[in-house]
Design a protein around this motif. Structure first.
Motif, short mmCIF file in Angstrom:
data_model
loop_
_atom_site.label_atom_id
_atom_site.label_comp_id
_atom_site.label_asym_id
_atom_site.label_seq_id
_atom_site.Cartn_x
_atom_site.Cartn_y
_atom_site.Cartn_z
N LYS A 106 -20.14 4.43 3.74
CA LYS A 106 -21.38 3.67 3.65
C LYS A 106 -21.18 2.18 3.88
CE LYS A 106 -23.13 7.15 0.53
NZ LYS A 106 -23.38 7.53 -0.83
N ASN A 107 -19.95 1.79 4.23
CA ASN A 107 -19.63 0.38 4.49
C ASN A 107 -18.40 0.32 5.40
OD1 ASN A 107 -17.24 0.59 2.83
ND2 ASN A 107 -18.56 0.38 1.04
N ASP A 108 -17.94 -0.88 5.70
CA ASP A 108 -16.81 -1.07 6.62
C ASP A 108 -15.47 -1.20 5.91
OD1 ASP A 108 -18.50 -0.98 8.80
OD2 ASP A 108 -18.80 -3.15 8.85
N ARG A 109 -15.44 -0.97 4.62
CA ARG A 109 -14.16 -1.09 3.89
C ARG A 109 -13.23 0.05 4.27
NH1 ARG A 109 -13.40 -4.44 -0.20
NH2 ARG A 109 -11.94 -3.03 -1.18
N PHE A 110 -11.94 -0.23 4.19
CA PHE A 110 -10.94 0.81 4.39
C PHE A 110 -9.65 0.37 3.73
CE2 PHE A 110 -10.39 -1.96 8.05
CZ PHE A 110 -9.02 -1.99 8.28
N ALA A 111 -8.74 1.30 3.59
CA ALA A 111 -7.41 1.00 3.08
C ALA A 111 -6.42 1.83 3.89
CB ALA A 111 -7.28 1.33 1.60
N VAL A 112 -5.28 1.21 4.19
CA VAL A 112 -4.23 1.93 4.92
C VAL A 112 -3.14 2.36 3.95
CG1 VAL A 112 -4.73 0.79 7.12
CG2 VAL A 112 -3.05 -0.23 5.56
N ASN A 113 -2.49 3.45 4.29
CA ASN A 113 -1.45 4.01 3.45
C ASN A 113 -0.11 3.41 3.86
OD1 ASN A 113 0.31 5.55 1.95
ND2 ASN A 113 -0.34 7.51 2.82
N LEU A 114 0.42 2.52 3.03
CA LEU A 114 1.68 1.84 3.35
C LEU A 114 2.88 2.77 3.33
CD1 LEU A 114 1.18 -1.59 1.56
CD2 LEU A 114 0.79 -1.00 3.97
N ALA A 115 2.71 4.01 2.90
CA ALA A 115 3.81 4.98 3.00
C ALA A 115 4.11 5.30 4.47
CB ALA A 115 3.47 6.25 2.24
N MET A 116 3.21 4.90 5.39
CA MET A 116 3.41 5.11 6.82
C MET A 116 4.18 3.96 7.47
SD MET A 116 1.90 8.03 7.23
CE MET A 116 2.15 8.49 5.52
N VAL A 117 4.55 2.95 6.69
CA VAL A 117 5.27 1.78 7.17
C VAL A 117 6.76 1.97 6.93
CG1 VAL A 117 5.57 -0.72 6.79
CG2 VAL A 117 3.28 0.29 6.76
N ASP A 118 7.59 1.42 7.80
CA ASP A 118 9.04 1.45 7.60
C ASP A 118 9.35 0.89 6.21
OD1 ASP A 118 11.80 0.93 7.51
OD2 ASP A 118 11.87 0.21 9.57
N PRO A 119 10.05 1.62 5.37
CA PRO A 119 10.32 1.15 4.00
C PRO A 119 10.97 -0.23 3.94
CG PRO A 119 10.92 3.46 4.19
CD PRO A 119 10.59 2.98 5.59
#
Length: 121
Positions: free
Chosen positions: A87-100
């Motif tokens: 219902k809005n433009d907010r989001f969050a990305v999962n940092l587990a997908m980033v090189d540790p």
């Protein structure tokens, strides 16, 4: 090791879903009924700036409860890459997908999504 001012880049296992996000002040580990199962580390936008790159057919979404958030996974490899507001433009990305190694020194805050809806630290 990533410099503190460098954006972070992440991708699912097969690379069909990618994202970039400004280096957050902290990542969020939530213990609500779904996040504890996903074991995600969230970087929220806003306050961070980020973008997600994926063809529409590359994503599989799951909503529950009030339906305000869609959890998005790669349709090919199944990795949970982000959630998006329905219902809005907010989001969050999962940092587990980033090189540790790129996450070295990043503070992790624990959010009580199961009960108080407050940070525990």
């Amino acid at each position: 090791m990533t410099e503190n001012n460098q954006p972070l880049a992440g991708a699912c296992h097969c690379g069909a879903v990618r994202f970039t996000v400004s280096r957050p002040e902290f990542a969020v580990s939530c213990n609500c009924s779904i996040c504890r199962r996903y074991r995600a580390l969230w970087a929220h936008c806003p306050p961070n700036e980020g973008s997600i790159e994926a063809a529409p057919e590359a994503l599989r979404s799951y909503t529950w409860g009030d339906g305000d958030i869609a959890f998005n996974s790669c349709a090919t490899c199944g990795c949970l890459t982000h959630w998006s507001g329905t219902k809005n433009d907010r989001f969050a990305v999962n940092l587990a997908m980033v090189d540790p190694a790129a996450l070295d020194g990043l503070r992790i805050r624990h959010f009580d999504g199961a009960d108080s809806w407050e940070f525990l630290d």
